[in-house]
Design an enzyme around this catalytic site. Structure first.
Site, mmCIF file in Angstrom:
data_model
loop_
_atom_site.group_PDB
_atom_site.id
_atom_site.type_symbol
_atom_site.label_atom_id
_atom_site.label_comp_id
_atom_site.label_asym_id
_atom_site.label_seq_id
_atom_site.Cartn_x
_atom_site.Cartn_y
_atom_site.Cartn_z
ATOM 1 N N SER A 223 -8.619 11.195 3.044
ATOM 2 C CA SER A 223 -8.949 9.781 2.937
ATOM 3 C C SER A 223 -10.180 9.615 2.040
ATOM 4 O O SER A 223 -10.162 10.051 0.890
ATOM 5 C CB SER A 223 -9.150 9.200 4.345
ATOM 6 O OG SER A 223 -9.031 7.813 4.347
ATOM 7 N N GLU A 342 1.994 6.443 5.381
ATOM 8 C CA GLU A 342 0.549 6.251 5.386
ATOM 9 C C GLU A 342 0.115 4.917 6.002
ATOM 10 O O GLU A 342 -0.763 4.870 6.859
ATOM 11 C CB GLU A 342 0.005 6.326 3.955
ATOM 12 C CG GLU A 342 0.118 7.677 3.288
ATOM 13 C CD GLU A 342 -1.018 8.618 3.644
ATOM 14 O OE1 GLU A 342 -1.826 8.291 4.535
ATOM 15 O OE2 GLU A 342 -1.082 9.700 3.026
ATOM 16 N N HIS A 448 -1.182 7.670 8.257
ATOM 17 C CA HIS A 448 -2.463 8.105 7.707
ATOM 18 C C HIS A 448 -3.283 8.831 8.758
ATOM 19 O O HIS A 448 -3.434 8.348 9.877
ATOM 20 C CB HIS A 448 -3.216 6.871 7.206
ATOM 21 C CG HIS A 448 -4.423 7.170 6.396
ATOM 22 N ND1 HIS A 448 -4.357 7.726 5.138
ATOM 23 C CD2 HIS A 448 -5.748 6.988 6.653
ATOM 24 C CE1 HIS A 448 -5.577 7.857 4.647
ATOM 25 N NE2 HIS A 448 -6.439 7.426 5.546
#
Length: 529
Positions: A223, A342, A448
């Site tokens: 990230s 995600e 995610h």
């Protein structure tokens, strides 16, 4: 796709994801953990600033909370990281240091934060005469929250037989405020990125005393941590500090230009009561840290905002996306990938916050907010009918492809021109998720951050089932072999003209060559023209 239209809107949506995931991980401090030592006592290790005593377990050691730079307080606030100060005797290194200052959402979770936060943790296998390769892990959290203490790295240290370093860096306004009064032209902003570089220099100078090889360092992150890795691939001050890189779910396009960041920073200072340009620097440095918890928002689109690294500065002179596309990034092996679903995490957390699902009538509005003038085209390529009429799934698919998957595809193609690149997609749609995400009217799938639970003992979710544990072992083996050798194993082909990626699945991982078509990357590329 122009940066000022789709790109900016898309990356602001991305930041909202990164902000919200931080609350899904636990930061309970070290479990049974690890040190490294030149002295006879395996719990002791020497550093350039003093000796530390860590925790020794039968199969690993942990040295936690080691300062790698001076506390960035008082006159050192919004300055490049200064050298850590020496200490007498033996410093306790059995507990992780406090999180760097961040927004109040973390205070509600009872997590200690402090402006004096520039520490790192070193996880090692048991001592031996051999020097182990090193992975330096940069945490995510949208550059406004998160910490090194979340990532229990003993699986990588024990099964992977590598040394793992996790680090804190300045966040939010304290890490990225780019007010022109804070320093000479080009020397403002990116304090958090400079902290990461200071930690890498610490690793180079000290890791041998923990059993690590300073010439075999891989930088890795997920990230915002993955975006940081992109920055280090082109940042002059990072050159020579690593020999390989891992980018997990970190689109590199979320970078800001210095003039825009400076304008937003002036507004931020004025709102904090420091509007006089003659005294603003002293005024800001005199503010209590508690008044600086709120991030500096550089752009705001609807309810979404963007903060973080700034291009056009001495630390980051250039845009990583441009440098990668033109073959000017560091020529090192790269492992890069995204998750199949995600953006479902963002939609799920928004659902939990609003207590009501998106409606069909809201779909055009959501697309317009995210993709601007391209919304109608996106709607045509992501019709609700393809997703069983589910607005959450259709919207998630569009943002996943446009913001994560196809950006990663462009990065992968650019990097593969210069050195070996190994690409993946994490596709365990039954991956364990925190409890609130398991009782929704739509599945979050392989969303995610969920791949992190296969590499680190994060907690806060059900344990992996037997098939997932096998996949976890395979991922740990691949990641650690990449850290050691620059490639993740014989079963993982390099990205080439056939665009081979490894699809990571608990029912058996497999090579995929249809990623860009399945993700409609030609369509997204056309929006850029």
């Amino acid at each position: 796709m122009r940066r000022e239209s789709f790109g900016r809107r898309a990356t602001t949506i991305l930041v909202a994801v990164l902000v919200l995931i931080a609350g899904c991980a636990r930061d309970d401090g070290p479990a049974a953990t690890t040190p490294t030592a030149p002295p006879a006592d395996p719990a002791l290790a020497n550093t350039a600033t003093g000796t530390v005593r860590g925790t020794v377990a039968p199969d690993h050691r942990l040295f936690a909370g080691i300062p790698y730079a001076a506390p960035p307080v008082g006159p050192l606030r919004w300055q490049p990281p200064a050298p850590a100060q020496s200490w007498p005797g033996v410093r306790d290194a059995t507990h992780t240091g406090p999180r760097c200052m961040q927004d109040g959402s973390d205070l509600e979770m009872g997590r200690q934060t402090s402006e004096d936060c520039l520490t790192l943790n070193v996880w090692t296998p048991p001592p031996s005469d051999a020097k182990r390769a090193v992975m330096v892990w940069i945490h995510g959290g949208a550059f406004i929250n998160g910490s090194s203490g979340i990532y229990d790295s003993r699986w990588l240290a024990t099964r992977g037989d590598v040394v793992v370093v996790t680090l804190n860096y300045r966040l939010g306004a304290l890490g990225f405020l780019a007010h022109p009064a804070l320093g000479p032209p080009g020397a403002v902003g990116n304090y958090g990125l400079a902290d990461q570089q200071a930690a890498l220099r610490w690793v180079h100078d000290n890791i041998a005393n923990f059993g690590g090889d300073p010439d075999a360092v891989t930088i890795a992150g997920e990230s915002a941590g993955g975006m940081s890795v992109c920055d280090h691939l082109v940042a002059p001050g990072s050159e020579g500090l690593f020999r390989a890189a891992i980018i997990q779910s970190g689109p590199c396009q979320a970078q800001l230009a210095l003039p825009d960041a400076q304008r937003a920073s002036v507004d931020y200072a004025r709102a904090a009561g420091c509007g006089d340009m003659r005294t603003v620097a002293a005024c800001l440095r005199a503010l209590p840290a508690e008044k600086l918890r709120k991030p500096v928002w550089y752009y705001r689109i609807g309810d979404d905002a963007l903060s973080g690294p700034v291009t056009g500065t001495k630390v980051l002179p250039v845009d990583p996306m441009t440098e990668i596309a033109e073959g000017r990034a560091a020529k090192v092996p790269v492992l890069i990938g995204t998750n199949h679903d995600e953006f479902t995490l963002f939609v799920a957390l928004e659902y939990l916050r609003q207590k009501k699902p998106y409606t069909e009538a809201q779909y055009p509005q959501l697309l317009a907010q995210t993709f601007g003038r391209h919304a109608a085209e996106v709607a045509t390529h992501y019709p609700l009918s393809r997703y069983g009429g589910s607005v959450p799934l259709a919207y998630s698919a569009a943002v996943t492809d446009g913001v994560f998957a196809c950006v990663a595809d462009r990065i992968t193609e650019g990097l593969a021109k210069e050195d070996s690149v190994y690409a993946y997609e994490f596709d365990d749609r039954g991956a364990p998720a925190p409890d609130p995400l398991r009782n929704l009217p739509f599945p979050v799938g392989a969303s995610h951050s969920l791949e992190l639970r296969y590499l680190f003992d994060i907690g806060g979710a059900p344990p992996l089932n037997p098939d997932q544990r096998v996949l976890s072992d395979q991922m740990i083996d691949a990641w650690s072999q990449f850290v050691r050798d620059g490639h993740p194993g014989d079963d993982w082909p390099a990205f080439d003209a056939q665009e081979k990626r490894l699809s990571l699945r608990p029912d058996g991982s497999r090579v995929d060559t249809n990623f860009d078509q399945a993700r409609q990357c030609p369509f997204w590329a056309g929006l850029e023209e």
